[in-house]
Design an enzyme around this catalytic site. Structure first.
Site, PDB file in Angstrom:
ATOM      1  N   CYS A 167       0.741  -1.415  -0.498  1.00  0.00           N
ATOM      2  CA  CYS A 167       0.224  -0.276  -0.062  1.00  0.00           C
ATOM      3  C   CYS A 167       0.634   1.256  -0.033  1.00  0.00           C
ATOM      4  O   CYS A 167       1.900   1.664   0.902  1.00  0.00           O
ATOM      5  CB  CYS A 167      -1.194   0.336   1.658  1.00  0.00           C
ATOM      6  SG  CYS A 167      -2.222  -1.190   1.462  1.00  0.00           S
ATOM      7  N   ARG A 222       3.765  -0.311  -5.106  1.00  0.00           N
ATOM      8  CA  ARG A 222       3.834  -0.557  -3.288  1.00  0.00           C
ATOM      9  C   ARG A 222       2.538  -1.782  -3.449  1.00  0.00           C
ATOM     10  O   ARG A 222       2.030  -1.960  -2.454  1.00  0.00           O
ATOM     11  CB  ARG A 222       3.570   0.053  -2.431  1.00  0.00           C
ATOM     12  CG  ARG A 222       4.649   1.162  -2.277  1.00  0.00           C
ATOM     13  CD  ARG A 222       4.649   2.242  -1.651  1.00  0.00           C
ATOM     14  NE  ARG A 222       4.848   1.886   0.076  1.00  0.00           N
ATOM     15  CZ  ARG A 222       6.301   1.399   0.523  1.00  0.00           C
ATOM     16  NH1 ARG A 222       6.994   1.717   0.400  1.00  0.00           N
ATOM     17  NH2 ARG A 222       5.936   0.760   1.877  1.00  0.00           N
ATOM     18  N   TRP A 225      -2.858  -2.773  -1.786  1.00  0.00           N
ATOM     19  CA  TRP A 225      -2.151  -4.035  -2.131  1.00  0.00           C
ATOM     20  C   TRP A 225      -3.090  -4.714  -0.853  1.00  0.00           C
ATOM     21  O   TRP A 225      -3.657  -4.663   0.127  1.00  0.00           O
ATOM     22  CB  TRP A 225      -1.123  -3.861  -1.245  1.00  0.00           C
ATOM     23  CG  TRP A 225      -1.133  -5.875  -1.759  1.00  0.00           C
ATOM     24  CD1 TRP A 225       0.145  -6.766  -2.958  1.00  0.00           C
ATOM     25  CD2 TRP A 225      -0.840  -7.006  -1.516  1.00  0.00           C
ATOM     26  NE1 TRP A 225      -0.024  -8.135  -2.990  1.00  0.00           N
ATOM     27  CE2 TRP A 225       0.169  -8.158  -1.176  1.00  0.00           C
ATOM     28  CE3 TRP A 225      -0.726  -7.239   0.981  1.00  0.00           C
ATOM     29  CZ2 TRP A 225      -0.046  -9.171  -1.232  1.00  0.00           C
ATOM     30  CZ3 TRP A 225      -0.498  -8.791   1.017  1.00  0.00           C
ATOM     31  CH2 TRP A 225      -0.316  -9.709   0.191  1.00  0.00           C
ATOM     32  N   ASN A 283      -2.236   1.855   5.600  1.00  0.00           N
ATOM     33  CA  ASN A 283      -0.820   0.703   5.390  1.00  0.00           C
ATOM     34  C   ASN A 283      -0.831  -0.189   6.201  1.00  0.00           C
ATOM     35  O   ASN A 283      -0.388   0.350   7.733  1.00  0.00           O
ATOM     36  CB  ASN A 283       0.108   1.444   4.559  1.00  0.00           C
ATOM     37  CG  ASN A 283       1.512   0.427   4.129  1.00  0.00           C
ATOM     38  OD1 ASN A 283       1.404  -1.108   4.254  1.00  0.00           O
ATOM     39  ND2 ASN A 283       2.158   0.608   4.374  1.00  0.00           N
ATOM     40  N   GLY A 284      -0.667  -1.509   6.007  1.00  0.00           N
ATOM     41  CA  GLY A 284      -0.350  -2.049   7.599  1.00  0.00           C
ATOM     42  C   GLY A 284      -1.801  -3.116   7.479  1.00  0.00           C
ATOM     43  O   GLY A 284      -3.195  -3.915   7.038  1.00  0.00           O
ATOM     44  N   GLU A 320      17.185 -18.803  -7.819  1.00  0.00           N
ATOM     45  CA  GLU A 320      16.550 -16.782  -8.310  1.00  0.00           C
ATOM     46  C   GLU A 320      15.980 -16.917  -9.220  1.00  0.00           C
ATOM     47  O   GLU A 320      15.182 -15.763  -9.670  1.00  0.00           O
ATOM     48  CB  GLU A 320      17.938 -15.886  -8.244  1.00  0.00           C
ATOM     49  CG  GLU A 320      17.417 -13.885  -8.681  1.00  0.00           C
ATOM     50  CD  GLU A 320      16.803 -13.577  -7.214  1.00  0.00           C
ATOM     51  OE1 GLU A 320      16.544 -13.912  -6.813  1.00  0.00           O
ATOM     52  OE2 GLU A 320      16.287 -12.416  -7.989  1.00  0.00           O
ATOM     53  N   LYS A 368      12.309 -15.458 -10.348  1.00  0.00           N
ATOM     54  CA  LYS A 368      12.150 -14.095 -11.063  1.00  0.00           C
ATOM     55  C   LYS A 368      11.303 -14.767 -11.911  1.00  0.00           C
ATOM     56  O   LYS A 368      10.314 -14.061 -12.518  1.00  0.00           O
ATOM     57  CB  LYS A 368      13.413 -13.775 -12.078  1.00  0.00           C
ATOM     58  CG  LYS A 368      14.341 -13.056 -11.200  1.00  0.00           C
ATOM     59  CD  LYS A 368      13.917 -11.600 -10.970  1.00  0.00           C
ATOM     60  CE  LYS A 368      13.057 -11.580  -9.358  1.00  0.00           C
ATOM     61  NZ  LYS A 368      14.308 -10.928  -8.311  1.00  0.00           N
ATOM     62  N   GLU A 405       7.653 -14.937 -10.907  1.00  0.00           N
ATOM     63  CA  GLU A 405       6.629 -13.691 -10.474  1.00  0.00           C
ATOM     64  C   GLU A 405       6.889 -12.962 -11.631  1.00  0.00           C
ATOM     65  O   GLU A 405       5.561 -11.815 -11.416  1.00  0.00           O
ATOM     66  CB  GLU A 405       7.484 -12.537  -9.089  1.00  0.00           C
ATOM     67  CG  GLU A 405       8.799 -12.133  -9.900  1.00  0.00           C
ATOM     68  CD  GLU A 405       9.539 -11.638  -8.768  1.00  0.00           C
ATOM     69  OE1 GLU A 405       9.004 -10.808  -8.075  1.00  0.00           O
ATOM     70  OE2 GLU A 405      10.788 -11.703  -8.211  1.00  0.00           O
ATOM     71  N   HIS A 443      16.547 -37.455  -7.142  1.00  0.00           N
ATOM     72  CA  HIS A 443      16.424 -37.556  -5.557  1.00  0.00           C
ATOM     73  C   HIS A 443      14.399 -36.972  -5.764  1.00  0.00           C
ATOM     74  O   HIS A 443      14.196 -37.182  -4.527  1.00  0.00           O
ATOM     75  CB  HIS A 443      17.212 -37.082  -4.194  1.00  0.00           C
ATOM     76  CG  HIS A 443      18.035 -37.810  -4.351  1.00  0.00           C
ATOM     77  ND1 HIS A 443      18.657 -39.119  -3.730  1.00  0.00           N
ATOM     78  CD2 HIS A 443      19.082 -36.363  -4.539  1.00  0.00           C
ATOM     79  CE1 HIS A 443      20.202 -38.830  -3.015  1.00  0.00           C
ATOM     80  NE2 HIS A 443      20.631 -37.951  -3.817  1.00  0.00           N
ATOM     81  N   LYS A 485       5.857  -4.362  -3.671  1.00  0.00           N
ATOM     82  CA  LYS A 485       7.038  -3.782  -3.905  1.00  0.00           C
ATOM     83  C   LYS A 485       8.052  -4.216  -2.611  1.00  0.00           C
ATOM     84  O   LYS A 485       8.778  -5.265  -2.055  1.00  0.00           O
ATOM     85  CB  LYS A 485       7.442  -2.673  -4.257  1.00  0.00           C
ATOM     86  CG  LYS A 485       9.209  -2.495  -3.864  1.00  0.00           C
ATOM     87  CD  LYS A 485       9.882  -3.345  -5.228  1.00  0.00           C
ATOM     88  CE  LYS A 485      11.285  -2.664  -5.437  1.00  0.00           C
ATOM     89  NZ  LYS A 485      11.942  -4.191  -5.978  1.00  0.00           N
TER      90      LYS A 485
END
Ligand code: F6R
Length: 612
Positions: free
Chosen positions: A2, A27, A74, A100-101, A484, A488, A491, A507, A607
């Site tokens: 947010c 955000r 968000w 926000n939160g 990584e 990437k 997402e 395995h 973000k």
């Protein structure tokens, strides 16, 4: 998560509010909204979806107002819809709040407020605050800051709140607990925002708000108080980022721009780190030689991409400094009684400096007596402010949600820390440290070389656009690179991507390989340990089962069985991740573009993850 902005000044408030929301949209982009104080009443407009939807709704004729608040969401409590979008308004239609939160005790508040006659129109946790503030403001004869101080005492959770009331439209009030809020000091105008990017077009003067501090701004004043109403002397600082850093600068996406900024980001992070007498200079750690020699164990706490930098820290510190390193997913750390003593050094790695999971792990470690050093990219954010010391990466603002340049600079930071400790505790001698440092200095040029030859990779990637699974294999320091690469791709391309340690293949994961499955292999640097040979066997094993193999390998390495080879410049084995990561970033970027996805704002993500 947010983005929040508040404005008071002489401009028509819609302009700076929308401009700020453009910079904050990374955000969260489930909805956007604004509230303006217009002569005794509130004007509120909010829309589900991206900011563009709000902008079109405002196109008609936004009313002229000189103060207001804005939010980009968000979603946590309540789905992404118009009615759950912020701002939320009280039943008088005069008080608006953005958040926000998470308000953890929102349902008990809601029941209490409903029993007092308040009616709710959303499923959010935030709306309770609008009603609560409304009652408290009346009790405080219209003093919104006093109402905010009392409201916070009744709330549990982590939050930044910003509110405005139509009867005093020149006043915007905010508070922060565990979530970020900064004040921007303009000329005849002031701002509140989640981060400085929101107002960098207007001012470079800022104040960071402390925990549980309430701020009241008007066009010409800024007053900060604690929850007891005592005045707090603000600490002003100058923002070092330039406004152009928050623009795309001719690139189609921020992510692509940030990938191409990596040579500079890495070079900047290295500036001034070796003294004339060949000592690694890391005064930022604020540790004496005796304190460094007393380190018995290092624990890295981080999330997501930053966690991968932590894994690289483990390989580098154990190899060079001979100190055991644990790497912990920050959200798991404090829930499993980690063993922490005075010989433990904690490294908290975070681009944003606001990741709640990392912050909570840091607090747990500090409370248990450990010394915490942060590696962070965002000046004056919460994690560096609460750590004992901070080594700032110098990547500049990272706007794209998917982290790229921040990761490469985090790797540089952990190499520097590893070399510094190794030099101080005598695990490496000065000559060895200088040689490795000189290799670090070569990296920006090598990254540049990869970027200059990236076009064939982009074309190749497009031929994989219809695949719904891609696997990545790495060994040793190539393993975090594989993880990584997969993160990437997940997402950005929204496909099933997994990274595996090459040795683990047999395995279980090899069962995933089918005819045509793309497998990207990070070939280890040739070395007497024979790791590269083992990986070459893995290549044959997956190829024999029909995989399409793409290998990332250093120049000159001999490879059989690969459909495509992406060459990267030669570097010492431990430094290879800085180079091998770059083609994987380009691969994920290009896949996202080819699949028509929103590269800079992938679905469901934000973000800064400021909730646990
Ligand atoms: C992935 C990504 C995230 C972040 C993670 C930690 O591209 O960006 O996985 O790395 O959310 O964020 P920071 O580094 O801000 O703590």
């Amino acid at each position: 998560m947010c983005g929040i902005v508040g404005y008071c000044g002489s401009q028509s408030a819609v302009t700076p509010l929308i401009q700020a929301l453009r910079h904050l949209e990374y955000r969260g982009y489930d909805s956007a909204g604004i509230a303006l104080g217009v002569g005794g009443r509130l004007f509120v407009e909010k829309r589900a979806g991206k900011l563009a939807n709000l902008e079109s709704a405002l196109d008609a004729s936004p009313p002229l107002a000189h103060s207001g608040i804005g939010h980009t969401r968000w979603a946590t409590h309540g789905g992404p819809s118009d009615h759950n979008a912020h701002p939320h308004v009280d039943n008088d239609g005069k008080l608006a709040v953005i958040h926000n939160g998470i308000i953890e005790n929102y349902s008990e508040l809601r029941v209490r407020l409903q029993s007092r006659g308040h009616t709710f129109s959303s499923e959010t946790d935030t709306e309770s605050v609008a009603h609560l503030l409304s009652d408290l403001r009346k009790e405080h004869q219209g003093d919104l800051a006093a109402a905010m101080r009392d409201a916070v005492k009744a709330l549990r959770g982590s939050f930044t709140l910003v509110a405005i009331h139509a009867d005093a439209p020149d006043v915007v009030v905010g508070v922060r607990r565990n979530s970020p809020l900064v004040v921007g000091l303009g000329d005849g105008e002031n701002f509140l925002a989640s981060d400085v990017a929101a107002f960098i077009d207007y001012t470079k003067r800022a104040i960071e708000l402390g925990q549980d501090e309430v701020v009241r701004i008007t066009p010409t004043t800024v007053e900060i108080t604690d929850l007891g109403g005592r005045q707090i002397e603000p600490k002003e600082y100058e923002i070092s980022w330039s406004p152009s850093a928050a623009q795309k600068g001719g690139f189609t996406h921020f992510m692509l721009k940030e990938i191409f900024e990596q040579p500079k980001a890495v070079a900047d992070t290295l500036i001034g780190r070796l003294s004339d007498n060949k000592q690694i200079v890391l005064d930022d750690l604020q540790m004496s030689a005796d304190q460094i020699r007393a380190i018995k164990k290092i624990t890295v706490i981080a999330c997501g991409t930053a966690y991968h930098a932590g894994m690289i820290a483990k390989y580098a510190i154990e190899k060079w400094a001979k100190i055991p390193v644990e790497v912990e997913i920050a959200s798991e750390y404090r829930y499993r009684d980690p063993i922490i003593d005075v010989g433990t050094l904690i490294l908290a790695i975070s681009q944003s400096g606001e990741t709640m999971d990392t912050l909570m792990a840091l607090r747990h470690a500090k409370a248990s007596g450990a010394r915490v050093v942060a590696i962070c990219n965002t000046n004056s954010s919460t994690i560096p402010r609460e750590a004992d010391a901070v080594l700032y990466t110098r990547a500049g603002p990272e706007i794209a949600v998917a982290s790229t340049k921040a990761l490469l600079t985090q790797m540089i930071a952990v190499y520097l820390i590893a070399l510094h400790i190794a030099q101080v505790n005598g695990a490496l001698n000065d000559r060895q440290v200088e040689e490795l440092y000189n290799e670090l200095l070569e990296l920006p040029g090598k990254i540049q070389a990869i970027l200059e030859t990236v076009e064939p990779l982009r074309a190749l990637t497009r031929s994989f656009a219809q695949n719904n699974i891609v696997l990545f294999l790495g060994r040793n320091i190539g393993y975090p690179v594989a993880l990584e690469g997969a993160l990437k791709l997940k997402e950005l391309a929204y496909i099933h991507a997994e990274g595996f340690a090459g040795g683990e293949l047999k395995h279980g994961p090899i069962a995933l390989i089918d005819k045509g499955t793309p497998v990207i292999v990070i070939l280890p640097v040739a070395h007497e340990d024979g790791l590269d040979e083992k990986m070459k066997s893995n290549i044959q094993e997956v190829k024999a089962r029909g995989a399409r193999v793409i290998v990332i390998a250093e120049e000159g390495a001999h490879i059989e069985g690969a459909e495509h080879i992406i060459r990267i410049p030669v570097a010492p084995a431990l430094l290879q991740p800085v180079l091998a990561t770059v083609p994987l970033q380009v691969f994920a970027y290009e896949m996202a573009v080819a699949r028509g996805n929103d590269v800079d704002q992938p679905r469901n993500l934000a973000k800064s993850v400021t909730v646990e």
